[in-house]
Design a protein around this motif. Structure first.
Motif, PDB file in Angstrom:
ATOM      1  N   PHE A 259       0.860  -1.164   0.000  1.00 46.22           N
ATOM      2  CA  PHE A 259       0.000   0.000   0.000  1.00 46.22           C
ATOM      3  C   PHE A 259       0.906   1.226   0.000  1.00 46.22           C
ATOM      4  O   PHE A 259       2.118   1.120   0.256  1.00 46.22           O
ATOM      5  CB  PHE A 259      -0.892   0.024   1.258  1.00 46.22           C
ATOM      6  CG  PHE A 259      -2.000  -0.990   1.239  1.00 46.22           C
ATOM      7  CD1 PHE A 259      -1.745  -2.349   1.366  1.00 46.22           C
ATOM      8  CD2 PHE A 259      -3.316  -0.590   1.091  1.00 46.22           C
ATOM      9  CE1 PHE A 259      -2.767  -3.288   1.342  1.00 46.22           C
ATOM     10  CE2 PHE A 259      -4.358  -1.517   1.078  1.00 46.22           C
ATOM     11  CZ  PHE A 259      -4.070  -2.861   1.205  1.00 46.22           C
ATOM     12  N   ARG A 260       0.317   2.389  -0.290  1.00 43.24           N
ATOM     13  CA  ARG A 260       1.104   3.617  -0.226  1.00 43.24           C
ATOM     14  C   ARG A 260       0.236   4.768   0.278  1.00 43.24           C
ATOM     15  O   ARG A 260      -0.981   4.744   0.145  1.00 43.24           O
ATOM     16  CB  ARG A 260       1.697   3.959  -1.594  1.00 43.24           C
ATOM     17  CG  ARG A 260       0.686   4.319  -2.651  1.00 43.24           C
ATOM     18  CD  ARG A 260       1.379   4.458  -4.015  1.00 43.24           C
ATOM     19  NE  ARG A 260       0.431   4.836  -5.066  1.00 43.24           N
ATOM     20  CZ  ARG A 260       0.756   4.904  -6.361  1.00 43.24           C
ATOM     21  NH1 ARG A 260       1.991   4.621  -6.758  1.00 43.24           N
ATOM     22  NH2 ARG A 260      -0.153   5.276  -7.245  1.00 43.24           N
TER      23      ARG A 260
ATOM     24  N   GLU B 232      -3.581   3.889   0.140  1.00 39.28           N
ATOM     25  CA  GLU B 232      -4.259   3.209  -0.961  1.00 39.28           C
ATOM     26  C   GLU B 232      -3.545   1.921  -1.337  1.00 39.28           C
ATOM     27  O   GLU B 232      -2.327   1.778  -1.179  1.00 39.28           O
ATOM     28  CB  GLU B 232      -4.336   4.135  -2.189  1.00 39.28           C
ATOM     29  CG  GLU B 232      -3.002   4.492  -2.794  1.00 39.28           C
ATOM     30  CD  GLU B 232      -3.138   5.311  -4.074  1.00 39.28           C
ATOM     31  OE1 GLU B 232      -4.255   5.719  -4.438  1.00 39.28           O
ATOM     32  OE2 GLU B 232      -2.095   5.546  -4.718  1.00 39.28           O
ATOM     33  N   PHE B 233      -4.326   1.013  -1.859  1.00 39.31           N
ATOM     34  CA  PHE B 233      -3.824  -0.284  -2.317  1.00 39.31           C
ATOM     35  C   PHE B 233      -2.954  -0.118  -3.544  1.00 39.31           C
ATOM     36  O   PHE B 233      -3.271   0.655  -4.443  1.00 39.31           O
ATOM     37  CB  PHE B 233      -5.018  -1.191  -2.621  1.00 39.31           C
ATOM     38  CG  PHE B 233      -4.670  -2.431  -3.367  1.00 39.31           C
ATOM     39  CD1 PHE B 233      -4.946  -2.553  -4.715  1.00 39.31           C
ATOM     40  CD2 PHE B 233      -4.058  -3.494  -2.716  1.00 39.31           C
ATOM     41  CE1 PHE B 233      -4.638  -3.695  -5.408  1.00 39.31           C
ATOM     42  CE2 PHE B 233      -3.737  -4.646  -3.405  1.00 39.31           C
ATOM     43  CZ  PHE B 233      -4.025  -4.746  -4.760  1.00 39.31           C
ATOM     44  N   VAL B 234      -1.868  -0.873  -3.600  1.00 37.19           N
ATOM     45  CA  VAL B 234      -0.981  -0.867  -4.766  1.00 37.19           C
ATOM     46  C   VAL B 234      -0.972  -2.233  -5.461  1.00 37.19           C
ATOM     47  O   VAL B 234      -1.245  -2.329  -6.647  1.00 37.19           O
ATOM     48  CB  VAL B 234       0.457  -0.478  -4.364  1.00 37.19           C
ATOM     49  CG1 VAL B 234       1.399  -0.584  -5.566  1.00 37.19           C
ATOM     50  CG2 VAL B 234       0.494   0.922  -3.765  1.00 37.19           C
ATOM     51  N   ALA B 235      -0.653  -3.276  -4.710  1.00 37.33           N
ATOM     52  CA  ALA B 235      -0.538  -4.608  -5.308  1.00 37.33           C
ATOM     53  C   ALA B 235      -0.654  -5.669  -4.222  1.00 37.33           C
ATOM     54  O   ALA B 235      -0.386  -5.406  -3.052  1.00 37.33           O
ATOM     55  CB  ALA B 235       0.792  -4.760  -6.040  1.00 37.33           C
ATOM     56  N   ARG B 236      -1.043  -6.870  -4.644  1.00 33.46           N
ATOM     57  CA  ARG B 236      -1.158  -7.990  -3.715  1.00 33.46           C
ATOM     58  C   ARG B 236      -0.750  -9.264  -4.430  1.00 33.46           C
ATOM     59  O   ARG B 236      -1.007  -9.427  -5.622  1.00 33.46           O
ATOM     60  CB  ARG B 236      -2.589  -8.128  -3.206  1.00 33.46           C
ATOM     61  CG  ARG B 236      -2.810  -9.270  -2.225  1.00 33.46           C
ATOM     62  CD  ARG B 236      -4.243  -9.295  -1.746  1.00 33.46           C
ATOM     63  NE  ARG B 236      -4.551  -8.157  -0.882  1.00 33.46           N
ATOM     64  CZ  ARG B 236      -5.384  -7.183  -1.199  1.00 33.46           C
ATOM     65  NH1 ARG B 236      -5.993  -7.177  -2.376  1.00 33.46           N
ATOM     66  NH2 ARG B 236      -5.611  -6.192  -0.349  1.00 33.46           N
TER      67      ARG B 236
ATOM     68  N   VAL C 144       4.866   7.164   0.915  1.00 33.51           N
ATOM     69  CA  VAL C 144       5.442   6.152   1.799  1.00 33.51           C
ATOM     70  C   VAL C 144       4.778   4.829   1.451  1.00 33.51           C
ATOM     71  O   VAL C 144       3.546   4.744   1.401  1.00 33.51           O
ATOM     72  CB  VAL C 144       5.220   6.495   3.284  1.00 33.51           C
ATOM     73  CG1 VAL C 144       5.789   5.385   4.168  1.00 33.51           C
ATOM     74  CG2 VAL C 144       5.861   7.833   3.626  1.00 33.51           C
ATOM     75  N   TYR C 145       5.596   3.823   1.201  1.00 36.17           N
ATOM     76  CA  TYR C 145       5.091   2.510   0.799  1.00 36.17           C
ATOM     77  C   TYR C 145       5.149   1.557   1.991  1.00 36.17           C
ATOM     78  O   TYR C 145       6.182   1.466   2.675  1.00 36.17           O
ATOM     79  CB  TYR C 145       5.917   1.970  -0.363  1.00 36.17           C
ATOM     80  CG  TYR C 145       5.553   2.623  -1.674  1.00 36.17           C
ATOM     81  CD1 TYR C 145       5.898   3.946  -1.931  1.00 36.17           C
ATOM     82  CD2 TYR C 145       4.850   1.925  -2.668  1.00 36.17           C
ATOM     83  CE1 TYR C 145       5.554   4.564  -3.118  1.00 36.17           C
ATOM     84  CE2 TYR C 145       4.507   2.529  -3.861  1.00 36.17           C
ATOM     85  CZ  TYR C 145       4.858   3.854  -4.073  1.00 36.17           C
ATOM     86  OH  TYR C 145       4.511   4.462  -5.268  1.00 36.17           O
ATOM     87  N   TYR C 146       4.038   0.857   2.197  1.00 32.99           N
ATOM     88  CA  TYR C 146       3.901  -0.049   3.333  1.00 32.99           C
ATOM     89  C   TYR C 146       3.641  -1.470   2.875  1.00 32.99           C
ATOM     90  O   TYR C 146       2.817  -1.709   1.985  1.00 32.99           O
ATOM     91  CB  TYR C 146       2.733   0.383   4.227  1.00 32.99           C
ATOM     92  CG  TYR C 146       2.888   1.737   4.862  1.00 32.99           C
ATOM     93  CD1 TYR C 146       2.406   2.875   4.232  1.00 32.99           C
ATOM     94  CD2 TYR C 146       3.494   1.867   6.107  1.00 32.99           C
ATOM     95  CE1 TYR C 146       2.537   4.120   4.822  1.00 32.99           C
ATOM     96  CE2 TYR C 146       3.623   3.117   6.708  1.00 32.99           C
ATOM     97  CZ  TYR C 146       3.144   4.226   6.053  1.00 32.99           C
ATOM     98  OH  TYR C 146       3.266   5.461   6.650  1.00 32.99           O
ATOM     99  N   CYS C 147       4.302  -2.379   3.513  1.00 32.38           N
ATOM    100  CA  CYS C 147       4.053  -3.808   3.333  1.00 32.38           C
ATOM    101  C   CYS C 147       2.909  -4.209   4.267  1.00 32.38           C
ATOM    102  O   CYS C 147       2.799  -3.674   5.391  1.00 32.38           O
ATOM    103  CB  CYS C 147       5.329  -4.559   3.691  1.00 32.38           C
ATOM    104  SG  CYS C 147       5.283  -6.325   3.430  1.00 32.38           S
ATOM    105  N   ASN C 148       2.091  -5.143   3.828  1.00 32.41           N
ATOM    106  CA  ASN C 148       0.902  -5.496   4.602  1.00 32.41           C
ATOM    107  C   ASN C 148       0.566  -6.973   4.477  1.00 32.41           C
ATOM    108  O   ASN C 148       0.777  -7.591   3.429  1.00 32.41           O
ATOM    109  CB  ASN C 148      -0.285  -4.668   4.100  1.00 32.41           C
ATOM    110  CG  ASN C 148      -1.627  -5.195   4.565  1.00 32.41           C
ATOM    111  OD1 ASN C 148      -2.263  -5.984   3.864  1.00 32.41           O
ATOM    112  ND2 ASN C 148      -2.056  -4.777   5.727  1.00 32.41           N
TER     113      ASN C 148
END
Length: 115
Positions: free
Chosen positions: A37-38, A46-50, A92-96
């Motif tokens: 997410f970022r 917001e969602f980026v990729a999964r 800022v990019y977050y791992c989830n």
């Protein structure tokens, strides 16, 4: 308990590339979906990729064709290859991940794209 630690952010010119990595603790990594997410200044996260445990993926429309998510279950890592970066990718990019109905987040890594 799951701990996520991101790395790989930085400063890059428009059109450049960056690769983000997320190292996860715990023995459940291969069983769970992992996401990126970022959050840009003044905006909601917001969602980026999964990527799912099966290896299937999905992406936000804004990054399709430019970003690629992958995972290495042997190393408990998930990566985000970002190509053709644009200033609007600055965030800022977050791992989830979500495990047993609980969301886990990393501390985030800053990506700044300048024109």
């Amino acid at each position: 308990q799951v701990q996520l630690v991101e790395s790989g952010g930085g400063l890059v010119q428009t059109g450049g590339s960056l690769r983000l990595s997320c190292a996860a603790s715990g023995s459940i990594f291969s069983l769970v979906a992992m996401g990126w997410f970022r959050q840009a200044p003044g905006k909601e996260r917001e969602f980026v990729a999964r990527i799912y445990s099966t290896g299937s993926t999905n992406y936000a429309d804004s990054v399709k064709g430019r970003f690629t998510i992958s995972r290495d279950n042997a190393k408990n890592t998930v990566s985000l290859q970002m190509n053709s970066l644009k200033p609007e990718d600055t965030a800022v990019y977050y791992c989830n991940t979500n495990f047993r109905s609980r969301n886990y987040w990393g501390q985030g890594t800053q990506v700044t794209v300048f024109s």
